[in-house]
Enzyme design. Structure first.
Site, PDB file in Angstrom:
ATOM      1  CG  ASP A   1       0.529  -0.119   3.613  1.00  0.00           C
ATOM      2  OD1 ASP A   1       1.124   0.970   3.459  1.00  0.00           O
ATOM      3  OD2 ASP A   1      -0.312  -0.526   2.784  1.00  0.00           O
TER       4      ASP A   1
HETATM    5  C1  BGC Z   1      -0.287   2.106   0.668  1.00  0.00           C
HETATM    6  C2  BGC Z   1       1.015   1.480   0.188  1.00  0.00           C
HETATM    7  C3  BGC Z   1       2.068   2.538   0.026  1.00  0.00           C
HETATM    8  C4  BGC Z   1       2.230   3.290   1.332  1.00  0.00           C
HETATM    9  C5  BGC Z   1       3.308   4.346   1.293  1.00  0.00           C
HETATM   10  C6  BGC Z   1      -0.079   3.027   1.846  1.00  0.00           C
HETATM   11  O1  BGC Z   1      -1.231   3.754   2.149  1.00  0.00           O
HETATM   12  O2  BGC Z   1      -1.192   1.076   1.005  1.00  0.00           O
HETATM   13  O3  BGC Z   1       0.803   0.791  -1.009  1.00  0.00           O
HETATM   14  O4  BGC Z   1       3.268   1.942  -0.370  1.00  0.00           O
HETATM   15  O5  BGC Z   1       1.002   3.908   1.647  1.00  0.00           O
HETATM   16  O6  BGC Z   1       2.966   5.410   0.512  1.00  0.00           O
END
Ligand code: BGC
Length: 737
Positions: A278
């Site tokens: 993530d």
């Molecule tokens: C979130 C994810 C997301 C990623 C990309 C993160 O902060 O937890 O769910 O896919 O950002 O945008």
């Protein structure tokens, strides 16, 4: 690549990739593992110049030029330009993967996933993902970071709106439906599809105290029984990618967790696709306290099996040195690169790096009438009628005052709708106005802000509108930043300003129908008793206004059923239907009885249980029957019930089957959803519903994590929600028993 592709062709394609890998320098391999967001590519569109904030990560322009994937880029013209410039600069001509969060729609925004969960409508859920994929794909996106399948029990956590709820069985069905919708059955041949990335692995939804990014500590049995099934279902449906979660799992952050990623995901489940961290989660291993610096963070994440590092540069800066000094095996890097190249190949990017991106087709497909109609249908199915004292449905000759901060508000798309357009949203007051025979019968007033108290002027306008109306539609809720990522709240009532508005309007003694827009189950104190009707609309998406108006006027009938309990108050949280019984269950609530598992001041039960929802008609359940009270291990039993629509309008009922295991080796939930059927019944119509139960449905994780059933006593329940209590006992026996 079609299903009929031979093993020889597959080997040939793999050989092509191996040949490519052999030509790559270590740096070029490492670059494939780097993922950067759009700002790094600013300027790339026109000049091929990359002017992004590289210094913040300490990386070079070369890394950006050669990175393997981009985060958050969409739009056919832009993605084509960036891909073209990328290929001009990339020595080996390896195309970029374009990834983005297309969570509940692209331009056509569907209800938030928690709302979609409440539809219990797997076909429409799949269709919503297919439409999101078609719109995203023609706009140049190759991979979506969805579905999010984290099981949720704590409505303080802002991200519950991204999940389909608290039940592992239902979440698994939705996980499969979403993956099928995004990916279809032929990702290579079907350019209307995108690859899916299930997230957040694992158990992100169990953050302590409902605070985002907080610690998760579960027994392995809890993890396997409740939290893991939906991720597994997504992978069984062929999901191409997995995203790690921010939280710890048994003391080790998921992104550096070898047991979770390498052992469970790769070895035990045999997952061969890409694992992506993530956002920033590799570097966060330092803040978690399991890595001293970026180098160690890179080492731990690689060892755990994270292929792509999102938005930090620990890999870019340290992997080459870790390999040259022998601390990390180059084969781990090669495996990661091969997985990334394989997905690029599967998507057809080596032959056509622009894939479906096409500005002309984009302008025809995106937000087209057909897609919007599907979004409206799903919005209708997702709303849950929580209360109705007969004020709904309304009729078009009534004078209606639409009051509240959501009367005229376009914030109906909810979190994760960055590609959607609020300008295209029809506001509730206008949708209601369209239904009325006489335009002058519509009165609109804001009443107060979402969080700001009514001014005297606002109150006077609201009071005047209410006084002139037959019915008040009170449109209340949370703005979309009050849920979603980092949108946690400790008090999950509506803001005081809105509760005060309810209180004052209540004094006018007019019928009060509340419509709620929000991203989580709320504490409904100050609303539930005061309102004559409550329609939970969640964040209903682009077509939410017209969908709600259809429901309010009875042109459609409410049919949603909650997939997350509405707590009586925040003190109960976590409160969920599939809990254990304890050694001192409460029995009948009685304040005089002590030393049982209960609160002194509030009930144990949630205000509204899992599975609950009303309609405009009434359903009566006949006497349920079991084909036998003995279920042999290799056999089945049938459970049958007749459901009748005893009202005067058509309505859809969701008939739910629950089971309780009374003879477990470890404690078992008081109820577990095993199956359900949705039935559309005309007034006066009756229909028989039958379910089949077999032994595999009764399996669970034992103390030694064996997944098996135990012979013994069970209870089945068939009813309209998880509070059903008419018991249908049966016995599971071994084959010879
Ligand atoms: C979130 C994810 C997301 C990623 C990309 C993160 O902060 O937890 O769910 O896919 O950002 O945008």
């Amino acid at each position: 690549m079609s299903h009929t592709q031979t093993a020889v062709e597959k080997t040939k394609e793999q050989q092509q990739l191996l040949n490519l890998l052999a030509e790559m320098t270590i740096e070029e391999k490492v670059d494939q593992l780097m993922q950067l967001a759009v700002p790094f590519y600013e300027g790339a569109e026109d000049e091929g110049q990359i002017t992004g904030p590289m210094d913040s990560l300490g990386i070079t322009q070369r890394t950006v030029h050669n990175s393997g994937s981009v985060l958050g880029m969409a739009g056919a013209a832009e993605t084509i330009n960036v891909q073209r410039k990328h290929l001009e600069n990339n020595r080996l001509g390896i195309p970029l993967l374009m990834m983005a969060d297309i969570v509940h729609g692209f331009k056509t925004i569907f209800p938030v996933p928690l709302a979609i969960g409440c539809s219990w409508d797997l076909e429409r859920a799949e269709q919503s993902a297919a439409i999101a994929a078609r719109e995203a794909s023609v706009s140049g996106v190759h991979v979506t970071y969805a579905p999010m399948v984290d099981l949720v029990r704590d409505p303080r956590w802002g991200r519950v709106m991204e999940s389909t709820g608290e039940d592992p069985f239902l979440n698994s069905l939705f996980a499969r439906a979403f993956v099928n919708g995004f990916q279809g059955s032929d990702l290579a041949g079907d350019y209307d599809r995108v690859a899916a990335c299930v997230k957040h692995f694992a158990a992100y939804g169990a953050a302590e105290a409902g605070r985002d990014y907080n610690t998760v500590d579960l027994s392995e049995r809890q993890l396997r029984e409740f939290y893991l099934p939906a991720y597994k279902a997504a992978l069984d449906a062929g999901c191409e990618m997995v995203m790690t979660s921010f939280n710890t799992v048994d003391g080790v952050p998921a992104t550096g967790n070898e047991k979770l990623m390498r052992k469970l995901l790769r070895e035990e489940w045999g997952f061969e696709g890409i694992v992506i961290s993530d956002w920033g989660a590799v570097k966060e291993l330092i803040a978690h306290g399991i890595a001293a610096d970026e180098e160690e963070a890179a080492l731990k994440a690689m060892r755990a099996g994270v292929d792509i590092e999102m938005m930090t540069a620990c890999y870019a800066k340290h992997l080459a040195a870790l390999i040259s000094t022998g601390r990390l095996s180059e084969s781990l890097l090669d495996d990661a690169v091969m997985r990334i190249l394989t997905l690029k190949q599967k998507l057809g990017l080596f032959e056509n790096p622009y894939r479906a991106a096409d500005p002309q087709r984009e302008s025809e497909i995106v937000f087209c009438d057909e897609h919007r109609a599907a979004a409206k249908e799903l919005a209708i199915k997702s709303c849950v009628l929580l209360k109705n004292n007969g004020v709904l449905p309304m009729h078009n000759k009534q004078k209606i005052a639409v009051i509240g901060p959501f009367a005229r508000n376009s914030d109906l798309l909810g979190p994760w709708s960055w590609t959607g357009s609020r300008d295209a949203v029809e506001q509730l007051a206008d949708s209601i106005g369209c239904k009325l025979a006489d335009a002058a019968s519509l009165l609109v007033a804001e009443g107060c802000g979402i969080e700001s108290a009514a001014t005297e002027e606002q109150w006077q306008a609201a009071e005047a509108a209410a006084a002139a109306a037959d019915v008040i539609v009170l449109a209340l809720g949370e703005h979309s930043d009050m849920s979603g990522e980092a949108g946690c709240r400790a008090n999950i009532q509506l803001p005081a300003a809105q509760l005060e508005l309810v209180r004052r309007l209540k004094e006018l003694n007019k019928p009060l129908a509340v419509v709620l827009f929000n991203g989580r189950p709320l504490d409904l104190h100050g609303i539930y008793d005061e309102a004559d009707a409550i329609l939970e609309a969640w964040f209903p998406g682009s077509e939410g206004g017209p969908a709600i108006a259809d429901l309010l006027f009875g042109d459609a009938s409410p049919s949603g059923r909650l997939t997350m309990s509405f707590p009586y108050s925040v003190g109960q949280i976590p409160v969920y239907y599939n809990a254990y019984n304890t050694g001192r269950p409460q029995g009948a609530p009685d304040a005089q009885v002590r030393y049982v598992s209960q609160y002194l001041d509030i009930p144990n039960e949630p205000l509204l249980p899992f599975g609950f929802g009303l309609s405009y008609t009434s359903f009566i359940y006949g006497e349920p029957e079991l084909s036998s009270q003995v279920l042999r291990e290799n056999g089945s039993i049938r459970l049958t019930v007749t459901v009748s629509n005893t009202g005067t309008v058509a309505g859809e009922e969701t008939v739910q089957l629950y089971v309780r295991d009374l003879s477990g080796e470890v404690v078992r939930p008081v109820k577990e959803l095993k199956d359900f059927r949705k039935l559309l019944l005309q007034p006066g119509e009756s229909r028989e519903v039958s379910f089949t139960l077999t032994e595999p449905q009764l399996r669970y994780y034992h103390a030694d994590l064996r997944h098996a059933s135990d012979a013994g006593e069970f209870i089945a329940y068939i009813g309209p929600n998880s509070a059903v209590n008419q018991a249908l006992p049966f016995r599971l026996t071994s084959v010879n028993g």
